[in-house]
Design a protein around this motif. Structure first.
Motif, PDB file in Angstrom:
ATOM      1  N   UNK A   1      45.028  52.158  37.320  1.00 38.78           N
ATOM      2  CA  UNK A   1      44.270  52.047  36.074  1.00 38.78           C
ATOM      3  C   UNK A   1      43.817  50.607  35.843  1.00 38.78           C
ATOM      4  N   UNK A   2      44.707  49.654  36.130  1.00 42.83           N
ATOM      5  CA  UNK A   2      44.332  48.243  35.989  1.00 42.83           C
ATOM      6  C   UNK A   2      43.238  47.869  36.988  1.00 42.83           C
ATOM      7  N   UNK A   3      43.316  48.428  38.200  1.00 39.97           N
ATOM      8  CA  UNK A   3      42.314  48.129  39.220  1.00 39.97           C
ATOM      9  C   UNK A   3      40.936  48.622  38.791  1.00 39.97           C
ATOM     10  N   UNK A   4      40.886  49.758  38.084  1.00 36.67           N
ATOM     11  CA  UNK A   4      39.595  50.262  37.587  1.00 36.67           C
ATOM     12  C   UNK A   4      39.003  49.291  36.570  1.00 36.67           C
ATOM     13  N   UNK A   5      39.842  48.692  35.742  1.00 35.99           N
ATOM     14  CA  UNK A   5      39.360  47.704  34.767  1.00 35.99           C
ATOM     15  C   UNK A   5      38.850  46.445  35.465  1.00 35.99           C
TER      16      UNK A   5
ATOM     17  N   UNK B   1      32.857  55.334  49.678  1.00 39.03           N
ATOM     18  CA  UNK B   1      32.713  53.891  49.462  1.00 39.03           C
ATOM     19  C   UNK B   1      33.792  53.341  48.540  1.00 39.03           C
ATOM     20  N   UNK B   2      34.873  54.076  48.403  1.00 40.90           N
ATOM     21  CA  UNK B   2      35.966  53.680  47.506  1.00 40.90           C
ATOM     22  C   UNK B   2      36.499  52.292  47.851  1.00 40.90           C
ATOM     23  N   UNK B   3      36.645  51.458  46.838  1.00 43.34           N
ATOM     24  CA  UNK B   3      37.175  50.107  47.014  1.00 43.34           C
ATOM     25  C   UNK B   3      38.679  50.118  46.776  1.00 43.34           C
ATOM     26  N   UNK B   4      39.452  49.664  47.733  1.00 43.11           N
ATOM     27  CA  UNK B   4      40.895  49.610  47.573  1.00 43.11           C
ATOM     28  C   UNK B   4      41.262  48.727  46.385  1.00 43.11           C
ATOM     29  N   UNK B   5      42.302  49.133  45.677  1.00 44.67           N
ATOM     30  CA  UNK B   5      42.693  48.442  44.462  1.00 44.67           C
ATOM     31  C   UNK B   5      42.995  46.972  44.673  1.00 44.67           C
ATOM     32  N   UNK B   6      42.580  46.161  43.694  1.00 39.76           N
ATOM     33  CA  UNK B   6      42.785  44.713  43.744  1.00 39.76           C
ATOM     34  C   UNK B   6      42.879  44.172  42.323  1.00 39.76           C
ATOM     35  N   UNK B   7      43.967  43.452  42.032  1.00 36.69           N
ATOM     36  CA  UNK B   7      44.177  42.884  40.696  1.00 36.69           C
ATOM     37  C   UNK B   7      44.612  41.432  40.859  1.00 36.69           C
ATOM     38  N   UNK B   8      43.712  40.478  40.689  1.00 38.42           N
ATOM     39  CA  UNK B   8      44.107  39.063  40.806  1.00 38.42           C
ATOM     40  C   UNK B   8      44.793  38.577  39.536  1.00 38.42           C
ATOM     41  N   UNK B   9      45.555  37.521  39.654  1.00 39.77           N
ATOM     42  CA  UNK B   9      46.209  36.940  38.473  1.00 39.77           C
ATOM     43  C   UNK B   9      46.422  35.445  38.687  1.00 39.77           C
ATOM     44  N   UNK B  10      46.571  34.754  37.568  1.00 39.25           N
ATOM     45  CA  UNK B  10      46.879  33.321  37.614  1.00 39.25           C
ATOM     46  C   UNK B  10      48.386  33.122  37.501  1.00 39.25           C
ATOM     47  N   UNK B  11      48.824  31.896  37.754  1.00 34.18           N
ATOM     48  CA  UNK B  11      50.261  31.615  37.824  1.00 34.18           C
ATOM     49  C   UNK B  11      50.992  31.964  36.534  1.00 34.18           C
ATOM     50  N   UNK B  12      50.381  31.637  35.383  1.00 36.48           N
ATOM     51  CA  UNK B  12      51.079  31.843  34.112  1.00 36.48           C
ATOM     52  C   UNK B  12      51.155  33.298  33.693  1.00 36.48           C
TER      53      UNK B  12
END
Length: 373
Positions: free
Chosen positions: A21-25, A103-114
């Motif tokens: 769900x987060x990856x969709x956002x 063409x589905x994109x594999x899930x990816x959720x980047x984040x910063x250190x904090x």
């Protein structure tokens, strides 16, 4: 010296639904940046920076139902601007969230250190707690930026950058490495690894593909990748631990992947091995150099000549051992090339050092350095 490395840990499967769900956002933010940036370029000839995109996406994390925080939204904007600049394109590919699409994109959720914290064996992120298999002991590290990523089998992983202490090597030797197809790597000391992981499971993969067993196909591909990565990790770690200088030939797969040898070239994993050797050498304080390997196969590692008996051209690919017609030395094709690569690397490091007559060492242009020089 500040050294960092990326740790990859698997998230337990019970959290896959929340992460998807987060990856969709994340995909929504990426696609918005893609459309907005392309429109600005097309209509106003304006290239929006990551900071410009962050201002346009401000407030998205406060919308109803959105789970990702503002720091993740900002990171997506930065990564989009960086990717657009890297590929020199006005518009990038859309990120597709529908798992049924080809063409589905594999899930990816980047984040910063904090945005990430490690608490009691779990990862706290965006108001959620994720359990994982902590094989590294994250409590001992200072967590920095990273991402959550999904593989083709739907499994989720945490990729996080951590700071590590530099390690000193105990070895004092030097080694040259010749990269090849039949054997992925051969060292000047005679060590060999075979890079034919795909070939060994090619039959099983073909059977699964003809039976349309998609999950089985993905599992076999994952097994091949894991076997390759495990062997290359063991090989590179051993070389870094035992040597003070490492030299590898500058062979690349860019041209070979366009020939009939493409399958074997990709199966060998040259780029992966070079990357492992480079960052492990940097962490351990080992000298790592890529040297020109032209004529290293044809040159005799003992006398330094290119005799008529040496293997040449495509017809010479079948010749694995040959006798030098100049000095009579019996040379193993790959080990001979590795020895020449080692000699060239040492000569480059000690350029300008006077040579003395020293048999094969002199013929290979290996510098002879005496105590006190």
């Amino acid at each position: 010296m500040d050294c960092t490395k990326t740790l990859r840990l698997r998230i337990k499967d019970k959290h896959a639904k929340v992460l998807s769900a987060m990856a969709r956002e994340v995909n929504q933010v990426w696609n918005f940046c893609n459309e907005t940036s392309h429109r600005a370029i097309r209509e106003r000839h304006q290239w929006l920076s990551g900071y410009d995109l962050q201002k346009l996406t401000k407030g998205f994390s406060k919308c109803d139902g959105v789970q990702i925080g503002s720091s993740t939204v900002q990171q997506v904007c930065e990564d989009y601007a960086k990717a657009r600049k890297q590929f020199k394109k006005a518009k990038l590919r859309w990120r597709v969230s529908n798992p049924q699409s080809s063409k589905y994109s594999l899930g990816w959720i980047p984040f910063k250190a904090q945005a990430l914290q490690y608490k009691a064996g779990q990862i706290a992120f965006a108001g959620q707690r994720f359990s994982l298999w902590d094989s590294y002991g994250l409590a001992d590290y200072e967590l920095r930026a990273g991402s959550f990523s999904q593989d083709s089998r739907g499994r989720w992983y945490l990729n996080v950058v951590v700071k590590v202490e530099p390690q000193s090597t105990t070895g004092a030797a030097s080694v040259g490495i010749d990269l090849g197809l039949k054997e992925a790597a051969v060292t000047s000391s005679g060590e060999r690894i075979e890079g034919r992981f795909y070939r060994k499971l090619e039959c099983q993969l073909g059977i699964a593909q003809r039976a349309h067993k998609k999950q089985r196909v993905r599992a076999i591909h994952a097994k091949i990748a894991n076997q390759r990565k495990d062997l290359l990790h063991q090989f590179s770690t051993k070389l870094v631990r035992e040597n003070a200088t490492i030299f590898v030939g500058d062979v690349t797969s860019a041209k070979l992947v366009k020939t009939k040898m493409a399958k074997s070239t990709l199966d060998a994993g040259w780029s992966m091995l070079k990357t492992m050797l480079e960052y492990k050498s940097h962490q351990a304080g080992v000298v790592f150099e890529v040297v020109n390997e032209n004529y290293t196969t044809q040159t005799c590692s003992c006398c330094g000549a290119i005799p008529a008996s040496s293997p040449k051209g495509r017809a010479g690919l079948r010749i694995r051992k040959w006798v030098c017609s100049e000095c009579g030395e019996v040379n193993d094709r790959d080990r001979n090339a590795a020895k020449n690569i080692l000699a060239r690397g040492l000569a480059r490091l000690a350029e300008g050092t006077p040579h003395e007559d020293g048999g094969c060492a002199n013929a290979l242009r290996i510098p002879v350095i005496h105590d006190g020089e």
